[in-house]
Scaffold this motif. Structure first.
Motif, PDB file in Angstrom:
ATOM      1  N   VAL A 182       0.855   0.737  -5.184  1.00 20.27           N
ATOM      2  CA  VAL A 182       1.411   1.029  -6.510  1.00 20.27           C
ATOM      3  C   VAL A 182       2.160  -0.190  -7.048  1.00 20.27           C
ATOM      4  CG1 VAL A 182       3.125   2.418  -7.752  1.00 20.27           C
ATOM      5  CG2 VAL A 182       1.519   3.518  -6.175  1.00 20.27           C
TER       6      VAL A 182
ATOM      7  N   HIS B 255       3.184   6.350 -10.378  1.00 19.77           N
ATOM      8  CA  HIS B 255       2.161   5.314 -10.546  1.00 19.77           C
ATOM      9  C   HIS B 255       1.469   5.448 -11.900  1.00 19.77           C
ATOM     10  CE1 HIS B 255      -1.347   2.877  -9.920  1.00 19.77           C
ATOM     11  NE2 HIS B 255      -2.156   3.891  -9.670  1.00 19.77           N
TER      12      HIS B 255
ATOM     13  N   ASN C 136       0.416  -2.358 -10.243  1.00 16.53           N
ATOM     14  CA  ASN C 136       1.094  -2.360 -11.535  1.00 16.53           C
ATOM     15  C   ASN C 136       1.673  -3.731 -11.887  1.00 16.53           C
ATOM     16  OD1 ASN C 136       1.080   0.487 -12.788  1.00 16.53           O
ATOM     17  ND2 ASN C 136       1.542   0.873 -10.633  1.00 16.53           N
TER      18      ASN C 136
END
Length: 344
Positions: free
Chosen positions: A69, A107, A73
């Protein structure tokens, strides 16, 4: 145009969707590369196109999932800082098995806030995506149906040879479930209804892998099946055997409890097989597109419904379904048009 895709080509053996899409996009004079840490750090892309943010790494243990995650990102944010437009094709709104729902929700919250555009494969998905992720309310959207798989798998085996391979006689009326075997796919519910039928020529083949994490479910199914007309082929079915199962079948069964999009549905139709599907909103556009003589949708399963569906499916033996409207070149051109809209 330079595109990074997650994934692009590396999952070809598991799902040819992205391979077919990006091969067609490259044929139009564009560059497509895999979305990876090295590529994102080194290059600038016009488009970063994500298909499954719900990576299987979200099921591989908490520390690994947190790492995924964070890195994923970060790379999306870095891409935006470099001027890339971020696109998500909404195959699913969340993972099917929801191993870490809290982390997954966090997420998706991060990810959806960074999107410039989403692609949906039916109009109902657009509304559902915005309802689940309010950050998408003002995000540009495009409706681009999935392409077909008619040229993706070998399909030269005759009906008779396929029947012989599976020890089925020509008179058998064969229902087929083919794909990853999971509890959310409604197999048990269909099995209960099938057992209420009385036609001795009926056969129900359940074929596919349960996966290492779900081996107990395979054992459960073995214990559940009492009807001698049911055959369990619980194993991984390689691509070269798909034609055996599809060409031996009369009617494919996809009794999913919940469904947003289904590659399995397009695969069955690509093999010219009628399909039983639930009457979910997201399926109705395909039912309208190909007609109720190829797709049999139900609000509630019953023995009389599947008997009627089989009678109609038998009329399609040897018939070919025209799916030229879902040619991958058309899908690629619509996708490229959306990319250009976002860039402009």
């Amino acid at each position: 145009m330079k595109i990074a895709a997650f994934p692009a080509f590396k999952n070809k053996d598991k799902n040819p969707h992205q391979y077919l899409l990006y091969t067609a996009i490259i044929a139009e004079g564009n560059v497509v590369q895999e979305f990876s840490t090295a590529n994102i750090l080194k290059n600038r892309y016009d488009i970063v196109h994500v298909h499954w943010p719900e990576s299987n790494k979200l099921r591989k243990g908490f520390s690994r999932a947190v790492g995924y995650v964070a890195v994923f990102n970060f790379l999306i944010r870095l891409s935006k800082m470099k001027g890339s437009k971020i696109v998500w094709t909404v195959h699913n709104l969340a993972s099917h098995e929801k191993k870490m729902p809290g982390l997954e929700a966090f997420h998706f919250k991060l990810f959806t806030k960074m999107l410039d555009g989403i692609i949906v494969m039916n109009s109902k998905t657009s509304d559902k995506a915005v309802e689940k992720y309010p950050a998408l309310k003002n995000t540009r959207r495009a409706l681009i149906p999935r392409g077909h798989y008619k040229t993706s798998y070998e399909n030269t085996m005759s009906f008779y040879d396929a029947r012989q391979k599976l020890n089925l006689n020509e008179e058998a009326k064969v229902f087929l479930f083919l794909g990853q075997i999971r509890s959310y796919k409604g197999i048990e519910e269909f099995l209960k209804v099938f057992e209420q039928t009385t036609d001795e020529q009926y056969r129900f083949i359940i074929a596919g892998s349960v996966g290492k994490a779900n081996e107990s479910y395979g054992e459960y199914l073995h214990g559940l099946v009492k009807d001698k007309r049911v055959q369990l082929h619980i194993r991984f079915i390689p691509d070269d055997e798909l034609q055996v199962y599809f060409n031996a079948a009369d009617l494919v069964v996809l009794p999913y409890k919940d469904i947003l999009n289904s590659g399995s549905l397009l695969l069955a139709l690509s093999f010219n097989k009628p399909v039983i599907v639930p009457a979910h909103e997201s399926i109705q556009e395909i039912v309208t597109e190909y007609g109720s003589d190829w797709l049999f949708s139900y609000p509630d399963l019953s023995a009389s419904f599947i008997e009627d569906a089989m009678a109609k499916a038998l009329l399609k033996r040897g018939k070919t379904l025209d799916m030229s409207n879902r040619d991958w070149k058309n899908v690629a051109l619509k996708t490229l048009s959306f990319y250009k809209l976002l860039i402009s």
